[in-house]
Design an enzyme around this catalytic site. Structure first.
Site, PDB file in Angstrom:
ATOM      1  N   GLY A  46       0.827  -1.194   0.000  1.00 44.03           N
ATOM      2  CA  GLY A  46       0.000   0.000   0.000  1.00 44.03           C
ATOM      3  C   GLY A  46       0.863   1.246   0.000  1.00 44.03           C
ATOM      4  N   CYS A  91       5.471  -0.122   7.178  1.00 46.40           N
ATOM      5  CA  CYS A  91       5.150   1.059   6.382  1.00 46.40           C
ATOM      6  C   CYS A  91       6.383   1.417   5.558  1.00 46.40           C
ATOM      7  CB  CYS A  91       4.789   2.211   7.318  1.00 46.40           C
ATOM      8  SG  CYS A  91       4.431   3.754   6.466  1.00 46.40           S
ATOM      9  N   HIS A 137      -2.516   8.044   6.481  1.00 44.84           N
ATOM     10  CA  HIS A 137      -1.465   8.872   5.869  1.00 44.84           C
ATOM     11  C   HIS A 137      -2.056  10.161   5.282  1.00 44.84           C
ATOM     12  CE1 HIS A 137       2.200   6.540   6.155  1.00 44.84           C
ATOM     13  NE2 HIS A 137       1.637   5.461   5.638  1.00 44.84           N
TER      14      HIS A 137
HETATM   15 NI    NI Z   1       2.394   3.535   5.628  1.00 47.07          NI
END
Ligand code: NI
Length: 167
Positions: A46, A91, A137
């Site tokens: 992602g 992340c 985000h």
């Molecule tokens: Ni992230």
């Protein structure tokens, strides 16, 4: 297509809030394509526009192992959620570190595609977690914000170590 630079924590630009997308043109399509290429190359599952220093409500995802299920969400909105689950998250803005985060287990999302067409989807498990992580985000929130001060300190120390190792 072009690979984009991914901002890494603690870059202050990761804290910016994205604006709604109003123009659905070829530039937006190009941005989505570039973000997918960047995400696949990282590799990740992602990526939010905020992470490539574009303040637009746009995110890309693909949780398939074969990289053939790209999903682009423009102006995503959570309509409904159910239950909670704890999942280990990473992340691309925090390379090499992971932490358990509690998220909603089931979500119903409304979004637009790159052409501006509105759609709704229901999902759970990894994809639901991923969508919630990327949507954070867009409002300047990152997964370590959910950790206790002690856990966050330990994780950020580990992140520094990983960076030194990577040179
Ligand atoms: Ni992230």
């Amino acid at each position: 297509m072009a690979k984009l630079d991914i901002l890494e924590f603690p870059d202050p630009r990761l804290r910016l809030t994205a604006q709604a997308v109003e123009t659905f043109d070829s530039d937006l399509k190009q941005l989505a394509d570039d973000m997918l290429e960047t995400m696949y190359a990282a590799p990740g599952i992602g990526l939010a526009a905020t992470q490539v220093n574009v303040q637009k409500r746009l995110l890309v995802l693909d949780i398939s192992e074969t990289h053939d299920a790209p999903l682009v969400l423009v102006n995503p909105e959570l309509l409904e959620t159910r239950g909670t689950e704890v999942c280990q998250e990473g992340c691309l803005s925090f390379p090499g570190v992971f932490a358990d985060v509690q998220r909603k287990d089931w979500i119903r999302v409304k979004a637009q595609d790159v052409t501006g067409k509105t759609f709704e989807m229901e999902t759970d498990g990894l994809l639901a977690v991923c969508i919630q992580h990327e949507m954070d985000h867009l409002v300047g929130k990152v997964f370590v914000d959910y950790l206790s001060p002690l856990k966050r300190t330990l994780l950020l120390r580990k992140l520094e170590k990983q960076r030194r190792k990577a040179g």
